[in-house]
Scaffold this active site. Structure first.
Site, PDB file in Angstrom:
ATOM      1  N   ASP A  13      -8.894  -4.588  -6.796  1.00  0.00           N
ATOM      2  CA  ASP A  13      -8.545  -3.826  -5.597  1.00  0.00           C
ATOM      3  C   ASP A  13      -9.227  -2.469  -5.676  1.00  0.00           C
ATOM      4  O   ASP A  13      -8.891  -1.643  -6.525  1.00  0.00           O
ATOM      5  CB  ASP A  13      -7.025  -3.655  -5.515  1.00  0.00           C
ATOM      6  CG  ASP A  13      -6.564  -3.025  -4.203  1.00  0.00           C
ATOM      7  OD1 ASP A  13      -7.368  -2.321  -3.571  1.00  0.00           O
ATOM      8  OD2 ASP A  13      -5.395  -3.224  -3.840  1.00  0.00           O
ATOM      9  N   SER A  71       0.842  -1.185   0.000  1.00  0.00           N
ATOM     10  CA  SER A  71       0.000   0.000   0.000  1.00  0.00           C
ATOM     11  C   SER A  71       0.883   1.243   0.000  1.00  0.00           C
ATOM     12  O   SER A  71       1.671   1.433  -0.923  1.00  0.00           O
ATOM     13  CB  SER A  71      -0.950  -0.045   1.202  1.00  0.00           C
ATOM     14  OG  SER A  71      -2.024   0.831   1.014  1.00  0.00           O
ATOM     15  N   HIS A 125      -7.801  -5.500  -1.645  1.00  0.00           N
ATOM     16  CA  HIS A 125      -6.558  -4.880  -1.187  1.00  0.00           C
ATOM     17  C   HIS A 125      -5.818  -5.815  -0.223  1.00  0.00           C
ATOM     18  O   HIS A 125      -4.865  -6.463  -0.595  1.00  0.00           O
ATOM     19  CB  HIS A 125      -6.880  -3.530  -0.537  1.00  0.00           C
ATOM     20  CG  HIS A 125      -5.677  -2.668  -0.319  1.00  0.00           C
ATOM     21  ND1 HIS A 125      -4.775  -2.407  -1.324  1.00  0.00           N
ATOM     22  CD2 HIS A 125      -5.214  -2.004   0.779  1.00  0.00           C
ATOM     23  CE1 HIS A 125      -3.816  -1.618  -0.857  1.00  0.00           C
ATOM     24  NE2 HIS A 125      -4.061  -1.364   0.419  1.00  0.00           N
TER      25      HIS A 125
END
Length: 744
Positions: free
Chosen positions: A664, A580, A700
């Site tokens: 995602d 991330s 994610h």
């Protein structure tokens, strides 16, 4: 140069004419080329993106499946993950104590319960203890339906719960009676026993029951935003009230703000259910607009009368309790490390008053009112949690508890109960639960339950804490975990994990996979507390954001240099990992100092720093990174943006493996798509591979099944092993004492 195994990379079209013009404070108009902009179109909407994804998936899968140690790693991980684990217990209003549980290889944690009066029976049972209440594993055939949150009604008869599928941020809220638990024999893919209430169009679980238990407040978006498979930012968040037994179409609109479509509106209720706190967030900073109302005297159907208590973007408010007209908050109003304050709603003109002052050296991360008049505060101090108990009436400290434990804590308790449960864990501590009685004069609790990991002797491992200087001389703290007999002579492989952003602290966290990596490769696992996190307070965060983002990369690179200089590592045996926001870190460091790293793992990374605000939640991140459309911000963003600063010439890049998911909806996969395409174009014959592992069935991070995580970890570890020439000690008994880095 010989042609490497991965040549040629899968073809992808490159548009040399694609470009965007930005405004720079230093240079005026700047035209930035974007040859892979076509890959911004989502997987389902573009044949070009779809072809690219399928080609990259096949290419990476072929390479990874041919690594000899991959299957060995997968089997080893399965065996090691097969242990019982559970979360901190929580006593609820129905007279039961609830806890999450996994018997080892279940796809998701199940929710179990036991009567409060029978809590101690779970300590003597060989199984999980208690009875099954809810099992997400029964909701889907592939194990990718996950429980995202839940809330018990005040009367204890109803339970609202959110379910997300395939890791999406989008979720659906359902309701079931607490008298209707799941049955172990239930058919998979079904959810019998739930009520007819179905709440859709929500991102994240933000649900609060009204005090009469007749319904609940929640946040949602318009139906057209319930996509979950695109890049378009969600707009027009609203707050609604749902009455049990009614269709969602009849829910009452509590608040909307069409003039600010990107603001996030959410409602919190005080524990008594009397007061509602309505907040608006416009970005990832800890600032909000705040309104409050006495809903005990309000008519929800005809409109709630709101009192504005904060109309500037300066602070955040979290309601933690109430007594009559007094409301207790945790807030960073004029206190960057947070404090506890009160507001008398009958005399709101007097403003917020401090109850427990800000600690200038520690960040207050949670506050709870328990045992009638005890204020339990959890601080983050020097990269570890501390628990302090204060008197609610005076704010004065009573004592610090569990001060002998280093790591992180999670707590649960009730104001009408003297007992509090404390879950402690660390790098080599899988989890110990203590029961603490707040009405007794002690700073230690009694052991309630502990997680055991068979087959792994945790006493064989050690964690060191060291400090090293960054590029500008700032001391940076770092954790180093290894087997006690792993030599500190530069021969051990080193795996460094970093994040450095959004005030997210990297604390001691247990991972059986990480310890296996250390054991099987005789490796060291390193976590530097670089700037951008909150390990040393909000100031530490601010030193790693906006125009100071380069500090984050400098801190991380300095960690590697220190490890090499002090014989923990050598320049041939360092791998790094980030996900991330940590993907900005790993890709920027690989660009800026490729010679320091042998292998780079990037998971769901944010990489195109000029385009990030245009997709999913990206607009909210401008408070952290800056706004590329602001000329002043553009200059410092463009300078480090990984996608725009890929090196060229005779540079040798590390081996790189990117993990992303086609759907995602938090960090769009376009970041990985574009960056990998550019890397493969710039280095078509490099000695180290650039691969991208793309999943078509996850999001994610959250909600991944155990099997998915095992497969990903096996790919990750075997890729590192192959890239760095490592020998699995499980296959070679002598390797544990004679490991050496093989440069290939």
């Amino acid at each position: 140069m010989s042609v490497p195994q991965w040549d040629p990379y899968p073809p992808v079209s490159r548009d040399e004419t694609s470009a965007i013009t930005y405004q720079s404070k230093l240079c005026g108009s700047v035209t930035v080329r974007d040859p892979y902009s076509a890959l911004e179109v989502p997987f389902d909407d573009s044949e070009e993106t779809k072809a690219f994804v399928h080609a990259q998936r096949k290419f990476a899968r072929t390479y990874l499946d041919e690594i000899p140690d991959r299957e060995t790693w997968l089997q080893t991980l399965k065996e090691s993950w097969n242990y019982r684990r559970f979360t901190v217990p929580k006593r609820e209003s129905d007279g039961y104590t609830y806890f999450e549980y996994n018997d080892g290889l279940q796809s998701q944690m199940s929710l179990r319960r036991v009567k409060v009066s029978e809590e101690d029976t779970i300590l003597t049972e060989s199984g999980p203890g208690g009875e099954l209440f809810f099992d997400p594993n029964l909701l889907s055939l592939d194990g990718n339906a996950a429980l995202t949150g839940s809330m018990m009604s005040p009367c204890g008869k109803y339970w609202a719960y959110g379910v997300s599928e395939h890791g999406s941020d989008w979720m659906t809220t359902y309701v079931r009676k607490t008298s209707s638990p799941h049955m172990p024999s239930q058919e998979k893919g079904k959810d019998p026993g739930r009520m007819d209430d179905v709440i859709r169009y929500s991102r994240f679980f933000i649900v609060y029951w009204s005090s009469d238990s007749k319904g609940f407040f929640y946040s949602r978006y318009p139906p057209e935003d319930d996509e979950g498979k695109g890049n378009t930012p969600a707009q027009n968040c609203m707050v609604y009230y749902h009455r049990l037994g009614e269709k969602q179409e009849k829910d009452t609109l509590v608040y909307e703000d069409p003039e600010h479509p990107f603001w996030l509106w959410a409602l919190q209720l005080s524990p008594s259910g009397r007061y509602a706190l309505l907040t608006a967030s416009r970005d990832a900073s800890h600032t909000q607009l705040a309104k409050i109302a006495d809903i005990g005297t309000s008519d929800i159907q005809n409109g709630i009368q709101w009192l504005t208590i904060h109309d500037q973007w300066q602070a955040r408010f979290v309601i933690i309790g109430d007594d009559d007209s007094t409301i207790y908050f945790m807030t960073n109003l004029e206190a960057k490390n947070y404090l506890v304050a009160t507001l008398d709603i009958r005399h709101s003109e007097a403003g917020v008053k401090t109850l427990v002052a800000e600690n200038p050296d520690a960040l207050l991360i949670s506050a709870s009112i328990l045992s009638t008049d005890k204020l339990v505060l959890v601080y983050l101090h020097n990269a570890r949690h501390e628990i302090h108990v204060h008197d609610l009436n005076t704010g004065k400290p009573i004592r610090q508890i569990f001060d002998n434990l280093i790591g992180q804590f999670s707590l649960s308790g009730r104001r009408d109960d003297n007992d509090m449960f404390v879950f402690h864990s660390g790098f080599t501590s899988p989890g110990t639960i203590y029961r603490f009685r707040l009405n007794e004069d002690s700073n230690k609790g009694t052991l309630f339950r502990a997680v055991q990991v068979p087959g792994l002797n945790l006493s064989d491992f050690t964690t060191e804490s060291v400090f090293y200087p960054s590029k500008d001389g700032t001391p940076i703290h770092m954790f180093i975990t290894r087997l006690k007999d792993t030599p500190v002579d530069g021969t051990a492989p080193v795996y460094i994990y970093g994040y450095g952003g959004f005030a997210l602290a990297m604390l001691p966290t247990f991972s059986v996979s990480t310890l296996l990596f250390c054991k099987i490769y005789r490796a060291m696992y390193v976590v530097p507390n670089i700037r951008g996190g909150s390990e040393f307070g909000e100031s530490w965060h601010r030193e790693g954001m906006l125009d100071k983002k380069q500090n984050v990369f400098d801190d991380f690179n300095a960690a590697t240099k220190w490890l090499v200089a002090n014989k923990y590592a050598n320049k041939y045996n360092v791998a790094i990992r980030g996900g991330s926001n940590g993907g900005v870190l790993t890709t920027a460091c690989a660009n800026q100092a490729p010679e320091l790293y042998r292998c780079v793992i990037t998971i769901g990374g944010i990489i195109d720093m000029l385009r990030f605000p245009k997709f999913t939640f990206g607009a909210l991140w401008r408070s952290e990174y800056g706004d590329p459309e602001d000329p002043e911000d553009f200059d410092f963003i463009y300078k480090y943006s990984p996608y725009h600063n890929i090196p060229s010439g005779d540079v040798v890049l590390p081996a790189m493996l990117f993990f992303t998911a086609a759907y995602d909806d938090r960090v769009s996969p376009l970041h990985s798509f574009k960056h990998v395409a550019a890397l493969q174009y710039n280095f078509p014959n490099g000695p180290n591979p650039v691969l991208m592992r793309i999943d078509l069935n996850t999001g994610h991070f959250a909600g991944k099944s155990t099997q998915k995580m095992l497969e990903e970890t096996a790919d990750e570890y075997s890729f590192i092993g192959k890239s760095m020439g490592l020998v699995m000690c499980a296959q070679n008994e002598h390797a544990s004492k004679q490991w050496s880095c093989v440069v290939t």
